[in-house]
Design an enzyme around this catalytic site. Structure first.
Site, PDB file in Angstrom:
ATOM      1  N   ARG A 253       0.828  -1.243  -0.054  1.00  0.00           N
ATOM      2  CA  ARG A 253       0.067   0.079  -0.078  1.00  0.00           C
ATOM      3  C   ARG A 253       0.762   1.264  -0.204  1.00  0.00           C
ATOM      4  O   ARG A 253       0.382   2.517   0.468  1.00  0.00           O
ATOM      5  CB  ARG A 253      -0.841  -0.046   1.096  1.00  0.00           C
TER       6      ARG A 253
ATOM      7  N   LYS B  94       2.447  11.165 -11.520  1.00  0.00           N
ATOM      8  CA  LYS B  94       1.532  10.406 -12.310  1.00  0.00           C
ATOM      9  C   LYS B  94       2.397   9.014 -12.548  1.00  0.00           C
ATOM     10  O   LYS B  94       3.303   9.045 -13.184  1.00  0.00           O
ATOM     11  CB  LYS B  94       1.079  11.141 -13.394  1.00  0.00           C
TER      12      LYS B  94
ATOM     13  N   GLU C  22       8.076  17.152 -25.590  1.00  0.00           N
ATOM     14  CA  GLU C  22       7.495  17.620 -24.245  1.00  0.00           C
ATOM     15  C   GLU C  22       8.066  19.268 -23.780  1.00  0.00           C
ATOM     16  O   GLU C  22       7.128  19.978 -23.547  1.00  0.00           O
ATOM     17  CB  GLU C  22       7.872  16.487 -23.010  1.00  0.00           C
TER      18      GLU C  22
ATOM     19  N   LYS D 124       5.997  22.622 -14.723  1.00  0.00           N
ATOM     20  CA  LYS D 124       5.067  21.550 -14.156  1.00  0.00           C
ATOM     21  C   LYS D 124       4.762  21.468 -12.608  1.00  0.00           C
ATOM     22  O   LYS D 124       3.808  21.345 -12.166  1.00  0.00           O
ATOM     23  CB  LYS D 124       5.799  20.446 -14.562  1.00  0.00           C
TER      24      LYS D 124
ATOM     25  N   GLU E 172      -5.613  16.858 -11.126  1.00  0.00           N
ATOM     26  CA  GLU E 172      -6.277  17.129 -12.308  1.00  0.00           C
ATOM     27  C   GLU E 172      -7.877  17.020 -11.899  1.00  0.00           C
ATOM     28  O   GLU E 172      -8.770  16.465 -12.659  1.00  0.00           O
ATOM     29  CB  GLU E 172      -6.063  16.114 -13.176  1.00  0.00           C
TER      30      GLU E 172
ATOM     31  N   ARG F 242      -4.255  21.213 -14.306  1.00  0.00           N
ATOM     32  CA  ARG F 242      -3.121  19.881 -14.567  1.00  0.00           C
ATOM     33  C   ARG F 242      -3.374  19.583 -16.033  1.00  0.00           C
ATOM     34  O   ARG F 242      -2.597  19.021 -16.875  1.00  0.00           O
ATOM     35  CB  ARG F 242      -3.076  18.858 -13.589  1.00  0.00           C
TER      36      ARG F 242
ATOM     37  N   ASN G 220      -1.721  17.915 -20.795  1.00  0.00           N
ATOM     38  CA  ASN G 220      -2.139  16.951 -21.852  1.00  0.00           C
ATOM     39  C   ASN G 220      -2.193  17.479 -23.144  1.00  0.00           C
ATOM     40  O   ASN G 220      -2.534  16.944 -24.039  1.00  0.00           O
ATOM     41  CB  ASN G 220      -3.381  16.506 -21.423  1.00  0.00           C
TER      42      ASN G 220
ATOM     43  N   HIS H 247      -1.592  15.247 -26.142  1.00  0.00           N
ATOM     44  CA  HIS H 247      -1.614  13.896 -25.715  1.00  0.00           C
ATOM     45  C   HIS H 247      -2.966  13.003 -25.920  1.00  0.00           C
ATOM     46  O   HIS H 247      -2.786  11.993 -26.091  1.00  0.00           O
ATOM     47  CB  HIS H 247      -1.222  14.004 -24.023  1.00  0.00           C
TER      48      HIS H 247
ATOM     49  N   HIS I 188      -1.914   9.785 -27.615  1.00  0.00           N
ATOM     50  CA  HIS I 188      -2.263   8.577 -27.193  1.00  0.00           C
ATOM     51  C   HIS I 188      -2.949   7.687 -27.902  1.00  0.00           C
ATOM     52  O   HIS I 188      -2.784   6.484 -28.316  1.00  0.00           O
ATOM     53  CB  HIS I 188      -3.009   8.751 -25.772  1.00  0.00           C
TER      54      HIS I 188
ATOM     55  N   HIS J 102       6.713   7.805 -27.717  1.00  0.00           N
ATOM     56  CA  HIS J 102       5.631   8.656 -27.086  1.00  0.00           C
ATOM     57  C   HIS J 102       5.914  10.034 -27.339  1.00  0.00           C
ATOM     58  O   HIS J 102       4.966  10.706 -27.945  1.00  0.00           O
ATOM     59  CB  HIS J 102       5.950   8.554 -25.443  1.00  0.00           C
TER      60      HIS J 102
END
Length: 361
Positions: free
Chosen positions: A119, A141, A183, A222, A232, A239, A243, A246, A250, A263
């Protein structure tokens, strides 16, 4: 590039350390952890193990190491299980530390393994690619991919620290460096017109004297966004602005099976798409779209699909994007170069027209 910065998150704040070579700082951190009775283990991939073998041996010594295959396909349930089994086999307890050395794939995989083992255990990011340095290593993330889409399983889980060392970039393949620049370009487009102008006026290389300051600037941008909207949740902007490009990128990655594009390359096409979408919405001009195309080309990034893909498949992949809300697909658009915003409710036909302009059929 010796000064650091802090990702401010109250009790969960953590430092980003900048240097040319992080070996001495890592050795010191490991020694301090050992003195406190904390056990440390290392996760990396085969590419890093081959290119940075001397660094790994010098920095981490003989601590237990797991090496997984490089590439996006490592972000899988199977690889996650391997990391969990590795942690269990080495009897890592809740005070243990997982050191993650590699690019964005390793950071996402290792961070999610740390978030879910017992955990939650501590982990430290040592990004070895430009993309990971400026983006994925910062912000917490973590996650893995499913057949249905990219990053559909994950958690917000922050590292204890990030060590960014620019010496790694000397051995980074040119294609990987270019992918990282996607990026960097993203940060200029979404919120820093001065950075965007700098990228248009100067072509950065791994040896360029100005690169360390650009890396730090991206991390600061960032960190500021993450501090304001960590998970987000902002209704607009926040946030989600990170993206930019993206949602399109994606979809390209998923439709091509994560094999045809790095990517950052898919994000490059996504930035070209975001520019065209913004123009169709009347937000920016054709001249500004041309500026986006030129800066992508300057860094050898694709500004359109390398081979035709199905519009229907791309649209379906976009609809499955994890960032979507009840009101449909949420895109990041440009009100100007250097000023982004989120936008929902865009007609599918408009998005389809963008895909077709970029070579989809």
């Amino acid at each position: 590039m010796t000064d650091g910065l802090t990702v401010e998150l109250g009790s969960r704040s953590y430092p980003i350390h900048f240097s040319r070579n992080a070996s001495a700082a890592i050795q010191q951190d490991l020694a301090e952890a050992t003195a406190k009775g904390q056990q440390s283990v290392l996760l990396t991939d085969g590419g890093v193990a081959q290119a940075q073998g001397e660094f790994l041996s010098k920095s981490f010594g003989a601590i237990p190491r797991l090496t997984v295959n490089a590439g996006e396909k490592a972000k899988s349930l199977e690889s996650l299980g391997r990391v969990h089994d590795f942690l269990a086999a080495n009897k890592i307890n809740r005070q243990g530390v997982l050191w993650v050395v590699g690019g964005g794939v390793m950071g996402d995989l290792g961070g999610f393994a740390a978030a879910t083992y017992l955990r939650g255990i501590q982990y430290v990011q040592v990004p070895t690619t430009l993309l990971a340095m400026v983006d994925s290593s910062v912000g917490g993330k973590t996650g893995i991919n499913l057949a249905a889409g990219k990053n559909l399983v994950g958690a917000f889980y922050h590292p204890q620290a990030v060590h960014i060392a620019t010496d790694f970039l000397a051995t980074l393949p040119p294609r990987e460096f270019a992918a990282g620049m996607a990026e960097v370009i993203k940060y200029g487009l979404l919120g820093d017109a001065a950075l965007q102008a700098q990228l248009e006026g100067t072509v950065l290389t791994p040896a360029h004297a100005g690169l360390p300051a650009v890396i730090r600037r991206c991390c600061q941008l960032k960190a500021d966004i993450v501090r304001a909207d960590e998970q987000e949740l902002a209704a607009e902007g926040g946030r989600a602005l990170l993206n930019l490009g993206h949602t399109f990128g994606h979809a390209i990655e998923q439709v091509t099976g994560y094999t045809a594009y790095l990517h950052g390359e898919a994000v490059g096409v996504g930035l070209a798409a975001a520019g065209r979408l913004s123009q169709k919405l009347g937000l920016i001009t054709a001249a500004e779209v041309a500026r986006i195309d030129r800066v992508l080309a300057a860094y050898q990034l694709p500004g359109r699909l390398r081979a035709a893909l199905s519009v229907a498949e791309l649209q379906a992949a976009t609809a499955r994007d994890k960032k979507n809300r009840a009101d449909g697909v949420r895109f990041v658009v440009l009100n100007a170069l250097g000023a982004a915003a989120t936008r929902s409710g865009i007609p599918p036909a408009t998005v389809e027209a963008v895909w077709r302009e970029l070579g989809a059929v």
